[in-house]
Scaffold this motif. Sequence first.
Motif, PDB file in Angstrom:
ATOM      1  N   UNK A 104      23.919  46.922  48.515  1.00 56.50           N
ATOM      2  CA  UNK A 104      24.964  46.572  49.471  1.00 56.50           C
ATOM      3  C   UNK A 104      24.720  45.122  49.872  1.00 56.50           C
ATOM      4  N   UNK A 105      25.635  44.237  49.501  1.00 51.49           N
ATOM      5  CA  UNK A 105      25.448  42.805  49.707  1.00 51.49           C
ATOM      6  C   UNK A 105      25.999  42.401  51.073  1.00 51.49           C
ATOM      7  N   UNK A 106      25.197  41.803  51.933  1.00 46.89           N
ATOM      8  CA  UNK A 106      25.674  41.382  53.251  1.00 46.89           C
ATOM      9  C   UNK A 106      26.676  40.220  53.150  1.00 46.89           C
ATOM     10  N   UNK A 107      27.432  40.028  54.234  1.00 46.68           N
ATOM     11  CA  UNK A 107      28.364  38.912  54.348  1.00 46.68           C
ATOM     12  C   UNK A 107      27.623  37.597  54.094  1.00 46.68           C
ATOM     13  N   UNK A 108      28.225  36.724  53.270  1.00 49.79           N
ATOM     14  CA  UNK A 108      27.651  35.418  52.993  1.00 49.79           C
ATOM     15  C   UNK A 108      26.630  35.389  51.880  1.00 49.79           C
ATOM     16  N   UNK A 109      26.352  36.533  51.234  1.00 51.59           N
ATOM     17  CA  UNK A 109      25.375  36.550  50.140  1.00 51.59           C
ATOM     18  C   UNK A 109      25.839  35.645  49.002  1.00 51.59           C
ATOM     19  N   UNK A 110      24.920  34.799  48.504  1.00 50.21           N
ATOM     20  CA  UNK A 110      25.239  33.913  47.385  1.00 50.21           C
ATOM     21  C   UNK A 110      25.162  34.670  46.064  1.00 50.21           C
ATOM     22  N   UNK A 111      26.145  34.451  45.180  1.00 49.88           N
ATOM     23  CA  UNK A 111      26.221  35.135  43.892  1.00 49.88           C
ATOM     24  C   UNK A 111      26.431  34.128  42.778  1.00 49.88           C
ATOM     25  N   UNK A 112      25.979  34.474  41.598  1.00 52.47           N
ATOM     26  CA  UNK A 112      26.277  33.697  40.392  1.00 52.47           C
ATOM     27  C   UNK A 112      27.224  34.508  39.526  1.00 52.47           C
ATOM     28  N   UNK A 113      28.371  33.926  39.162  1.00 55.07           N
ATOM     29  CA  UNK A 113      29.347  34.622  38.323  1.00 55.07           C
ATOM     30  C   UNK A 113      28.844  34.621  36.893  1.00 55.07           C
ATOM     31  N   UNK A 114      28.854  35.767  36.249  1.00 50.35           N
ATOM     32  CA  UNK A 114      28.308  35.886  34.896  1.00 50.35           C
ATOM     33  C   UNK A 114      29.358  36.218  33.845  1.00 50.35           C
ATOM     34  N   UNK A 115      30.616  36.210  34.198  1.00 48.79           N
ATOM     35  CA  UNK A 115      31.679  36.497  33.232  1.00 48.79           C
ATOM     36  C   UNK A 115      33.031  36.342  33.881  1.00 48.79           C
ATOM     37  N   UNK A 116      34.074  36.504  33.090  1.00 49.69           N
ATOM     38  CA  UNK A 116      35.431  36.399  33.600  1.00 49.69           C
ATOM     39  C   UNK A 116      35.816  37.654  34.375  1.00 49.69           C
ATOM     40  N   UNK A 117      36.674  37.530  35.392  1.00 45.27           N
ATOM     41  CA  UNK A 117      37.143  38.718  36.106  1.00 45.27           C
ATOM     42  C   UNK A 117      37.889  39.652  35.162  1.00 45.27           C
ATOM     43  N   UNK A 118      37.802  40.954  35.409  1.00 43.16           N
ATOM     44  CA  UNK A 118      38.517  41.946  34.610  1.00 43.16           C
ATOM     45  C   UNK A 118      39.428  42.765  35.502  1.00 43.16           C
ATOM     46  N   UNK A 119      40.515  43.254  34.936  1.00 37.88           N
ATOM     47  CA  UNK A 119      41.443  44.085  35.707  1.00 37.88           C
ATOM     48  C   UNK A 119      42.732  43.351  36.005  1.00 37.88           C
ATOM     49  N   UNK A 120      43.495  43.825  36.978  1.00 42.35           N
ATOM     50  CA  UNK A 120      43.141  44.910  37.890  1.00 42.35           C
ATOM     51  C   UNK A 120      43.121  46.276  37.220  1.00 42.35           C
ATOM     52  N   UNK A 121      42.286  47.196  37.769  1.00 38.83           N
ATOM     53  CA  UNK A 121      42.239  48.539  37.237  1.00 38.83           C
ATOM     54  C   UNK A 121      43.350  49.381  37.857  1.00 38.83           C
ATOM     55  N   UNK A 122      43.334  50.692  37.593  1.00 38.47           N
ATOM     56  CA  UNK A 122      44.407  51.556  38.088  1.00 38.47           C
ATOM     57  C   UNK A 122      44.482  51.571  39.609  1.00 38.47           C
ATOM     58  N   UNK A 123      43.363  51.265  40.269  1.00 37.78           N
ATOM     59  CA  UNK A 123      43.365  51.236  41.722  1.00 37.78           C
ATOM     60  C   UNK A 123      43.680  49.869  42.297  1.00 37.78           C
ATOM     61  N   UNK A 124      44.022  48.903  41.431  1.00 37.76           N
ATOM     62  CA  UNK A 124      44.391  47.568  41.892  1.00 37.76           C
ATOM     63  C   UNK A 124      43.214  46.644  42.121  1.00 37.76           C
ATOM     64  N   UNK A 125      41.994  47.034  41.702  1.00 36.85           N
ATOM     65  CA  UNK A 125      40.807  46.214  41.951  1.00 36.85           C
ATOM     66  C   UNK A 125      40.513  45.343  40.732  1.00 36.85           C
ATOM     67  N   UNK A 126      40.353  44.040  40.981  1.00 33.71           N
ATOM     68  CA  UNK A 126      39.877  43.121  39.954  1.00 33.71           C
ATOM     69  C   UNK A 126      38.372  42.974  40.121  1.00 33.71           C
ATOM     70  N   UNK A 127      37.631  43.234  39.060  1.00 32.63           N
ATOM     71  CA  UNK A 127      36.179  43.257  39.126  1.00 32.63           C
ATOM     72  C   UNK A 127      35.578  41.970  38.594  1.00 32.63           C
ATOM     73  N   UNK A 128      34.483  41.551  39.204  1.00 32.85           N
ATOM     74  CA  UNK A 128      33.775  40.347  38.788  1.00 32.85           C
ATOM     75  C   UNK A 128      32.308  40.691  38.529  1.00 32.85           C
ATOM     76  N   UNK A 129      31.807  40.329  37.346  1.00 37.42           N
ATOM     77  CA  UNK A 129      30.388  40.539  37.056  1.00 37.42           C
ATOM     78  C   UNK A 129      29.586  39.403  37.685  1.00 37.42           C
TER      79      UNK A 129
END
Length: 475
Positions: A188-213
């Motif tokens: 569970x990542x807290x607010x403001x957590x720094x992330x490194x993007x490792x790929x292109x976004x995928x989706x949106x899926x059937x629930x409308x969510x676009x996922x980011x690795x």
Amino acid sequence: MKHFLFVAIVGSMLLLAACQGAPAPTPTATATTEPTTEPASPPTLPPTATSTSQPSPTIPPDTPTPAATPTPAPVEVWVNAANGLNLRAEAKADAKLVATLKDKQHLVAISPAAAPDAGGITWQNVRADDGQTGWVSAQFLTTTNPASPTVAPTAPAPGASTGEAWVSATNGLNLRAQAATTAALVALLPFGTHLTLTGAPTGPDAGGITWQSVRTDDGKVGFVSAAATSPTKPATPTPTVVGKVPVTTTVVATVPATTTTSTGAVYVIATNGLNLRAQPNTTAAVVATLTFGQHLTALAPKTAPDAGGVAWQNVRTDANQTGWAAADYLSATPPVTSTTTVTPTGAPVAGMANDLLQRLNELRKQNHLQPVSLNSALTAAAQRQSQDMAKTGNISHTGSDGTTPEQRMRAAGYTGGTGEEAIYGGQATVDDAWYFWTTDRVHANILLKPEYTVVGIGVVNVGDRYYYTMDFGKP
């Protein structure tokens, strides 16, 4: 005088006779240096060349140098196999398995398809979007792009496929093992957590969510909802100060729309414990740390997932402490312990086992392998291990009693050649188990071993958790 005259006459006669008796020789033709005008027979002359009997050679015009054959342009293709498609290192069915490609996965055909081999397979050399190259059966490819879901995401996703981002969800954000809301929770990542993007976004899926690795700074990897991230570091929420009251962050405890989950007894199923918080958000104060298996009373239906993907449950402990806990780690069924007797749930579990058998044989068929049949002894061994994993919560090939897969197969009465074992468990559907087995190279090789002829499949369901085992055998 008369005498002299007689002598002269006689001498003349003798001279004349001598001349007539020895004629001069006649010269021959071979001695003649000039050709005769009328030879006795005409000489044989060589035949005269004519245009009909010996055509004159034709001098060809200047021939231009042939142009080089152009290299075919790469062609976009997509996998058209419901159970996935094997990417192999060489154009043959027994070549090393590079990867198992998912249905509808995008590929690039990097050369023309080869002619059918002895087994009737037409192989296509392809490259995946992650750079892996290899050969696949061309009959399971299509040049038609599968239709994408039409549900629009609720917020634009970051445009960059690599770079950095920060968690912008004030209540925190779930990092999941796969791009699905039902996937295992990594952190569970807290607010403001720094992330490194490792790929292109995928989706949106059937629930409308676009996922980011993404990858966290401490090395965790997984998928997050792209809508809950920001390409710039968000500002820290401004605290509200009243008089001499210590500075605190103001949290409005607005409960999102609820689901229809029933209230009543629930139990903690998080093996490492679960935080009970004062408000339904990940930044709220921790009231208590709940232990695995602890009994609680649900005071209201659980909420719908918040911006971070967490559904909250308002609960009360037996010591009358109240607060909010993540509903994903609560179950209406007590979790199994080492002393709990596990009873499989009949038809639904049997249906899962049959589903796995069908998927397995379809995968083997696609790879031109013989199907495997269900073996009762191996099924008993597989069921034993699934029950053991459900009791302990430990996903392992070694049983809680120290047994190995082969020992369990022999104990169940199997007398054939023993093979390998595939296991999976947790809050996992059949799709989750199958995806893992077919995308992990070691497990995919187990499923596709030509020498395996029989299999045993065991599935155990406890609450919202499922445990899967496949035991393979050979003659």
